[in-house]
Design an enzyme around this catalytic site. Structure first.
Site, short mmCIF file in Angstrom:
data_model
loop_
_atom_site.label_atom_id
_atom_site.label_comp_id
_atom_site.label_asym_id
_atom_site.label_seq_id
_atom_site.Cartn_x
_atom_site.Cartn_y
_atom_site.Cartn_z
N ASP A 80 -47.65 -0.75 -1.20
CA ASP A 80 -47.80 0.23 -2.29
C ASP A 80 -46.70 0.04 -3.32
O ASP A 80 -46.96 0.03 -4.53
CB ASP A 80 -47.71 1.66 -1.74
CG ASP A 80 -48.85 2.03 -0.82
OD1 ASP A 80 -49.84 2.60 -1.29
OD2 ASP A 80 -48.73 1.77 0.40
N THR A 116 -54.31 3.56 1.76
CA THR A 116 -53.10 3.15 2.47
C THR A 116 -53.19 3.43 3.97
O THR A 116 -52.77 2.62 4.80
CB THR A 116 -51.86 3.87 1.89
OG1 THR A 116 -51.71 3.49 0.51
CG2 THR A 116 -50.59 3.48 2.63
#
Length: 307
Positions: free
Chosen positions: A52, A120
């Site tokens: 990320d 995620t």
């Protein structure tokens, strides 16, 4: 290549190349074996990984370098890293003719919404086909262009198989990079969250009378199922997702004639001052969008504010 491509065309072209680079970063971090997971909430339900962080630094730095004056809003609150700047373009995108209403867009009218790793949680759990990179381009608050990159597409095909794909779209031009095969056979297939379900979400899905429900991760992945004709609608009657989750998917759906709105049927806006959370939930469909909005129970609509 089109002569003097417009700002919107250049933004989408750059975003295709930048998302490909971000996808490579995501795969490299997974391959290295240390995801660097931290949690952004005390309940540990909102993980952030090194993928990320590094992918967003790449995307934001690249867009900021190449398009000064354009606002870029990313999911993660990070400084940028100029060592990750990607300067390539997509020649395919640069060839398209820009719609007349987007030809004279100025940088100050543009806001770009970035989710560097959509899905995620699924990334950390090994549901790799759920993971996408989302870059959405909005002009005067309207989602007009976007990129959905799927870094692990084809990842189970075996050694040496090409991995990853990028879908892009501009409203008034079309949606490219995936084929709608409409494999539903007349069935009503609903896709929804696999990890953020509520009674309201389930009640709304039940009201649609689906033949099948696909519970998957990531807004980008859910909309891909619509773009490919593997699901009829994406239903999420909850204020859980954010603007960076829906800007690119909304643009791609719109570019192929579909629609993404809140539960009341209102389009979300994406100007830089807007609240990040989509308080009105999500109803998305490649066709027959009005049907799905009409089936949302009034009691659910009363709980969720209009966009």
């Amino acid at each position: 290549m089109a002569t003097n491509p417009s700002l919107v065309v250049r933004l989408v072209s750059a975003s295709v190349a930048i998302s490909n680079r971000a996808g490579s970063i995501i795969r490299e971090i997974m391959k290295a074996g240390d995801l660097g997971v931290v949690h952004k909430d005390k309940d540990k339900t909102d993980p952030q990984t090194e993928a990320d962080r590094k992918a967003q630094r790449c995307i934001v730095a690249s867009l900021a370098k190449r398009f000064p004056g354009v606002t870029v809003i990313g999911e993660e609150d990070l400084s940028q890293d100029d060592s990750l700047i990607e300067m390539k373009d997509s020649e395919e995108v640069l060839k398209v003719k820009c719609p007349d209403d987007l030809k004279d867009v100025k940088p100050g009218e543009v806001c770009i919404w970035v989710d560097p790793v959509d899905g995620t949680t699924e990334y950390t759990q090994g549901f790799l086909d759920h993971v996408t990179v989302l870059i959405g381009v909005a002009v005067n608050g309207k989602a007009v262009g976007g990129v959905i990159h799927q870094p692990y597409y084809n990842y189970q095909a075996g050694p040496g198989a090409p991995m990853g794909r990028t879908m892009w779209g501009i409203v008034g031009v079309g949606c490219f990079g995936c084929e709608n095969k409409d494999s539903l056979g007349g069935k009503r297939v609903i896709t929804t969250t696999r990890s953020h379900g509520t009674e309201a979400v389930q009640e709304t899905i039940d009201a649609m009378q689906p033949d099948e429900v696909l519970r998957v991760g990531g807004a980008g992945h859910k909309v891909l199922l619509l773009l490919e004709g593997r699901a009829s609608a994406y239903i999420f009657a909850s204020p859980g997702c954010k603007k960076w989750d829906t800007c690119a998917p909304q643009a791609l759906l719109n570019s192929m004639g579909g629609k993404l709105t809140d539960v009341h049927g209102n389009l979300y806006e994406y100007h830089k001052e807007v609240k990040h959370r989509n308080m009105g939930g999500v109803i998305a469909a490649a066709r027959n969008h009005e049907f799905y909005v009409s089936r949302v129970p009034q009691s659910i609509k009363d709980q969720l504010p209009a966009a």
